[in-house]
Motif scaffolding. Structure first.
Motif, PDB file in Angstrom:
ATOM      1  N   ALA A 113       0.486  -1.508   0.251  1.00 58.05           N
ATOM      2  CA  ALA A 113      -0.514  -0.139  -0.074  1.00 58.05           C
ATOM      3  C   ALA A 113       0.545   1.906  -0.078  1.00 58.05           C
ATOM      4  CB  ALA A 113      -1.071   0.050   1.577  1.00 58.05           C
ATOM      5  N   THR A 114       1.942   0.921   0.789  1.00 57.90           N
ATOM      6  CA  THR A 114       2.568   2.429   1.169  1.00 57.90           C
ATOM      7  C   THR A 114       3.713   2.937  -0.628  1.00 57.90           C
ATOM      8  OG1 THR A 114       4.579   0.742   1.420  1.00 57.90           O
ATOM      9  CG2 THR A 114       3.399   1.997   3.125  1.00 57.90           C
ATOM     10  N   ALA A 120      -8.875   5.646  13.972  1.00 60.08           N
ATOM     11  CA  ALA A 120      -8.785   4.944  14.849  1.00 60.08           C
ATOM     12  C   ALA A 120      -9.911   3.746  14.515  1.00 60.08           C
ATOM     13  CB  ALA A 120      -9.113   5.900  16.160  1.00 60.08           C
ATOM     14  N   ALA A 121     -10.275   3.739  13.926  1.00 64.53           N
ATOM     15  CA  ALA A 121     -11.575   2.402  13.801  1.00 64.53           C
ATOM     16  C   ALA A 121     -10.544   1.955  12.348  1.00 64.53           C
ATOM     17  CB  ALA A 121     -13.065   2.929  12.969  1.00 64.53           C
ATOM     18  N   LEU A 122     -10.092   2.218  11.685  1.00 68.82           N
ATOM     19  CA  LEU A 122      -8.969   1.595  10.867  1.00 68.82           C
ATOM     20  C   LEU A 122      -8.007   1.522  11.279  1.00 68.82           C
ATOM     21  CD1 LEU A 122      -9.112   0.914   8.178  1.00 68.82           C
ATOM     22  CD2 LEU A 122      -7.434   2.769   7.544  1.00 68.82           C
ATOM     23  N   GLY A 123      -7.555   1.410  12.147  1.00 67.79           N
ATOM     24  CA  GLY A 123      -6.179   0.689  13.007  1.00 67.79           C
ATOM     25  C   GLY A 123      -6.605  -0.242  13.902  1.00 67.79           C
ATOM     26  N   GLU A 124      -8.344   0.106  14.746  1.00 63.41           N
ATOM     27  CA  GLU A 124      -8.774  -0.520  15.457  1.00 63.41           C
ATOM     28  C   GLU A 124      -9.408  -2.599  14.122  1.00 63.41           C
ATOM     29  OE1 GLU A 124     -11.164   0.019  17.851  1.00 63.41           O
ATOM     30  OE2 GLU A 124     -10.285   1.191  19.416  1.00 63.41           O
ATOM     31  N   ALA A 125      -9.853  -2.250  12.754  1.00 55.23           N
ATOM     32  CA  ALA A 125      -9.989  -2.618  12.048  1.00 55.23           C
ATOM     33  C   ALA A 125      -8.359  -4.293  11.696  1.00 55.23           C
ATOM     34  CB  ALA A 125     -10.555  -1.752  10.499  1.00 55.23           C
ATOM     35  N   PHE A 126      -7.548  -3.548  11.633  1.00 54.41           N
ATOM     36  CA  PHE A 126      -6.601  -3.368  10.828  1.00 54.41           C
ATOM     37  C   PHE A 126      -6.260  -4.730  12.115  1.00 54.41           C
ATOM     38  CE2 PHE A 126      -4.826  -0.455   7.936  1.00 54.41           C
ATOM     39  CZ  PHE A 126      -5.948  -0.975   7.246  1.00 54.41           C
ATOM     40  N   GLN A 127      -6.216  -4.232  12.946  1.00 58.72           N
ATOM     41  CA  GLN A 127      -5.286  -4.953  14.299  1.00 58.72           C
ATOM     42  C   GLN A 127      -6.507  -6.397  14.985  1.00 58.72           C
ATOM     43  OE1 GLN A 127      -4.426  -3.800  18.629  1.00 58.72           O
ATOM     44  NE2 GLN A 127      -2.431  -4.942  17.346  1.00 58.72           N
ATOM     45  N   ILE A 169      -4.291   4.120   0.525  1.00 64.01           N
ATOM     46  CA  ILE A 169      -5.014   3.443   2.216  1.00 64.01           C
ATOM     47  C   ILE A 169      -6.060   2.507   1.677  1.00 64.01           C
ATOM     48  CG2 ILE A 169      -6.218   4.843   3.936  1.00 64.01           C
ATOM     49  CD1 ILE A 169      -2.885   5.307   3.930  1.00 64.01           C
ATOM     50  N   ARG A 170      -6.361   2.926   0.488  1.00 60.94           N
ATOM     51  CA  ARG A 170      -8.112   1.964   0.259  1.00 60.94           C
ATOM     52  C   ARG A 170      -7.198   0.659  -0.273  1.00 60.94           C
ATOM     53  NH1 ARG A 170     -12.771   2.399  -0.988  1.00 60.94           N
ATOM     54  NH2 ARG A 170     -11.865   1.267  -3.366  1.00 60.94           N
ATOM     55  N   THR A 171      -5.718   0.655  -0.640  1.00 66.64           N
ATOM     56  CA  THR A 171      -5.499  -0.577  -1.370  1.00 66.64           C
ATOM     57  C   THR A 171      -5.486  -1.131   0.659  1.00 66.64           C
ATOM     58  OG1 THR A 171      -4.371  -0.296  -3.374  1.00 66.64           O
ATOM     59  CG2 THR A 171      -3.306  -1.828  -1.866  1.00 66.64           C
ATOM     60  N   ALA A 172      -4.627  -0.969   0.907  1.00 70.12           N
ATOM     61  CA  ALA A 172      -4.524  -2.329   2.559  1.00 70.12           C
ATOM     62  C   ALA A 172      -5.996  -1.622   3.038  1.00 70.12           C
ATOM     63  CB  ALA A 172      -3.795  -0.231   3.741  1.00 70.12           C
ATOM     64  N   PHE A 173      -6.572  -1.355   2.971  1.00 73.81           N
ATOM     65  CA  PHE A 173      -8.208  -0.839   3.587  1.00 73.81           C
ATOM     66  C   PHE A 173      -9.064  -2.463   2.759  1.00 73.81           C
ATOM     67  CE2 PHE A 173     -13.337  -0.743   3.202  1.00 73.81           C
ATOM     68  CZ  PHE A 173     -13.768  -0.263   4.368  1.00 73.81           C
ATOM     69  N   ILE A 174      -9.038  -2.652   1.848  1.00 70.62           N
ATOM     70  CA  ILE A 174      -9.297  -4.015   0.819  1.00 70.62           C
ATOM     71  C   ILE A 174      -8.950  -4.893   1.132  1.00 70.62           C
ATOM     72  CG2 ILE A 174      -9.489  -4.949  -1.677  1.00 70.62           C
ATOM     73  CD1 ILE A 174     -10.210  -1.701  -2.299  1.00 70.62           C
ATOM     74  N   LEU A 175      -7.465  -4.630   1.047  1.00 73.14           N
ATOM     75  CA  LEU A 175      -6.350  -5.905   1.134  1.00 73.14           C
ATOM     76  C   LEU A 175      -6.548  -6.853   2.207  1.00 73.14           C
ATOM     77  CD1 LEU A 175      -3.197  -5.463  -0.916  1.00 73.14           C
ATOM     78  CD2 LEU A 175      -5.320  -6.927  -1.691  1.00 73.14           C
ATOM     79  N   TYR A 176      -6.431  -5.846   4.109  1.00 67.48           N
ATOM     80  CA  TYR A 176      -6.625  -6.291   4.988  1.00 67.48           C
ATOM     81  C   TYR A 176      -7.959  -7.159   5.117  1.00 67.48           C
ATOM     82  CZ  TYR A 176      -2.741  -5.297   7.646  1.00 67.48           C
ATOM     83  OH  TYR A 176      -2.030  -5.342   8.333  1.00 67.48           O
ATOM     84  N   GLY A 177      -9.185  -6.769   4.713  1.00 71.81           N
ATOM     85  CA  GLY A 177     -10.852  -7.227   4.199  1.00 71.81           C
ATOM     86  C   GLY A 177     -10.284  -8.685   4.026  1.00 71.81           C
ATOM     87  N   ARG A 178      -9.539  -8.719   2.735  1.00 65.24           N
ATOM     88  CA  ARG A 178      -9.714  -9.997   2.184  1.00 65.24           C
ATOM     89  C   ARG A 178      -8.719 -10.430   3.019  1.00 65.24           C
ATOM     90  NH1 ARG A 178      -9.407  -9.437  -3.808  1.00 65.24           N
ATOM     91  NH2 ARG A 178     -10.929  -7.663  -4.351  1.00 65.24           N
ATOM     92  N   ALA A 211     -14.675   2.957   9.419  1.00 57.83           N
ATOM     93  CA  ALA A 211     -13.791   3.415   9.006  1.00 57.83           C
ATOM     94  C   ALA A 211     -13.754   4.005   7.596  1.00 57.83           C
ATOM     95  CB  ALA A 211     -12.671   2.759   8.883  1.00 57.83           C
ATOM     96  N   GLU A 212     -14.703   3.573   6.686  1.00 60.01           N
ATOM     97  CA  GLU A 212     -14.795   3.940   5.251  1.00 60.01           C
ATOM     98  C   GLU A 212     -14.627   5.341   5.386  1.00 60.01           C
ATOM     99  OE1 GLU A 212     -16.524   1.842   1.898  1.00 60.01           O
ATOM    100  OE2 GLU A 212     -16.907   1.275   3.372  1.00 60.01           O
ATOM    101  N   PRO A 213     -16.295   5.794   5.421  1.00 56.20           N
ATOM    102  CA  PRO A 213     -15.980   7.761   5.242  1.00 56.20           C
ATOM    103  C   PRO A 213     -14.993   7.824   5.542  1.00 56.20           C
ATOM    104  CG  PRO A 213     -17.853   6.516   7.197  1.00 56.20           C
ATOM    105  CD  PRO A 213     -16.866   5.597   6.900  1.00 56.20           C
ATOM    106  N   GLY A 214     -13.977   7.895   6.249  1.00 55.10           N
ATOM    107  CA  GLY A 214     -12.492   8.611   6.806  1.00 55.10           C
ATOM    108  C   GLY A 214     -12.223   8.759   5.351  1.00 55.10           C
ATOM    109  N   LEU A 215     -11.814   6.943   4.067  1.00 57.55           N
ATOM    110  CA  LEU A 215     -11.265   7.751   3.023  1.00 57.55           C
ATOM    111  C   LEU A 215     -11.313   8.692   2.257  1.00 57.55           C
ATOM    112  CD1 LEU A 215     -11.299   3.550   2.420  1.00 57.55           C
ATOM    113  CD2 LEU A 215      -9.858   4.775   3.563  1.00 57.55           C
ATOM    114  N   HIS A 216     -12.800   9.082   2.175  1.00 63.52           N
ATOM    115  CA  HIS A 216     -13.094  10.342   1.548  1.00 63.52           C
ATOM    116  C   HIS A 216     -12.561  11.601   2.304  1.00 63.52           C
ATOM    117  CE1 HIS A 216     -15.388   7.257  -0.503  1.00 63.52           C
ATOM    118  NE2 HIS A 216     -16.369   6.899   0.716  1.00 63.52           N
ATOM    119  N   LEU A 217     -12.057  11.608   3.425  1.00 62.53           N
ATOM    120  CA  LEU A 217     -11.194  12.645   3.915  1.00 62.53           C
ATOM    121  C   LEU A 217      -9.910  13.285   3.102  1.00 62.53           C
ATOM    122  CD1 LEU A 217     -13.049  12.795   7.410  1.00 62.53           C
ATOM    123  CD2 LEU A 217     -13.927  13.747   5.015  1.00 62.53           C
TER     124      LEU A 217
END
Length: 303
Positions: A26-27, A167-174, A254-263, A239-245
């Motif tokens: 993602a980076t 914060a929610a995205l960090g917790e979702a990843f963990q 960040i969307r790449t990380a969001f999607i791949l962690y969900g996978r 966390a998803e609404p924060g991606l649009h900010l």
């Protein structure tokens, strides 16, 4: 940038590439000037986490010393003296530069160290397991939520609505990591998914140990993990609404990380919830395809 500081950032980039495959992928979509800062944040967290994982079970005193040294060296680096260029000095130097450059609150890193102490036997904070989600969130604030909060200044985001989403995205990843790593964590004497959640489905530590030993997934374990996945997906939705900010140049990474962690959660389900004796991974081809899609989509939106 001095040669020593360039070496420090390069070391953090190596740590990210070696240990954080999804994160590192993602980076690559981030602008170069932001990428180094993200590597520094990840590199410091990875270094301290490795101290805990490698030494806490066999030599908790060494783990305590290592965590406290990492904390002290960061404080010293912020005062201008990171010490010798060993691994701890390199990650401290890169992180101190990132903190100063982007004015990241130092309290976030104090919270991170406190959570790391919670993983080390012999510290007042130590917890081998968590009774409730409320207790686990206390741990995740320092180990995950603050990671998302640290990134906001790096990305130049100051919208107040971004902080709870980060914060929610960090917790979702963990939480995703906790689900994927149940077996590995059990081997280290740790259980992160709360005992209340397990017991609600009739699962105790003996049943988990049996599954680790035999590779057989009891139906009760499957149901408990399915519930944990549902809770984790709820965090992704927060966390998803924060991606649009995020700025347009930052969003694809960040969307790449969001999607791949969900996978990863999908792979856990696809495996029949076999997380006690193996680790679910997203196929390399899938990771590359998601990264390419987000890069192309992001380029189109910017133009």
């Amino acid at each position: 940038m001095t040669e020593d500081l360039a070496d420090a950032y390069a070391y953090c980039a190596e740590l990210t590439a070696e240990h954080g495959r999804t994160y590192n992928l993602a980076t690559r979509l981030l602008p170069a000037e932001r990428r180094s800062a993200v590597h520094a944040l990840y590199g410091y967290a990875r270094h301290v986490d490795d101290i805990v994982d490698v030494t806490a079970v066999g030599d908790p005193d060494a783990a305590i010393r290592g965590v406290e040294e990492a904390h002290a060296r960061l404080r010293a680096a912020l005062a201008g003296d990171p010490g010798p260029p060993d691994a701890t000095g390199l990650v401290a130097a890169a992180l101190a530069d990132t903190i100063e450059q982007y004015r990241i609150p130092v309290g976030y890193f104090d919270a991170f160290i406190r959570s790391m102490r919670m993983d080390v036997p012999g510290t007042p904070e130590f917890r081998p397991h968590y009774r409730s989600m409320e207790e686990l969130r206390e741990y995740m604030y320092g180990s995950a939520a603050v990671i998302g909060l640290e990134l906001l200044p790096v990305f130049g985001v100051d919208d107040p609505a971004a902080a709870p989403a980060a914060a929610a995205l960090g917790e979702a990843f963990q939480l995703t990591n906790f689900i994927r790593d149940v077996g590995e964590d059990l081997e280290r004497g740790r259980v992160y998914i709360p005992l209340e959640l397990w017991s609600a489905f009739g699962v105790d530590l003996d049943l988990l140990q049996e599954g680790r030993r035999t590779g057989v997934v009891d139906p009760r374990v499957r149901r408990a993990l399915a519930h944990a996945i549902a809770l984790t997906r709820a965090e992704y939705r927060k966390a998803e609404p924060g991606l649009h900010l995020l700025p347009a140049r930052i969003r694809p990474g960040i969307r790449t990380a969001f999607i791949l962690y969900g996978r990863i959660l999908q792979e856990v389900e696809r495996s029949g919830f076999r997380v006690l004796d193996r680790r679910a991974t997203v196929p390399r081809r899938t990771r590359a395809a998601v990264m390419l899609t987000e890069y192309v989509t992001g380029s189109v939106r910017r133009h």
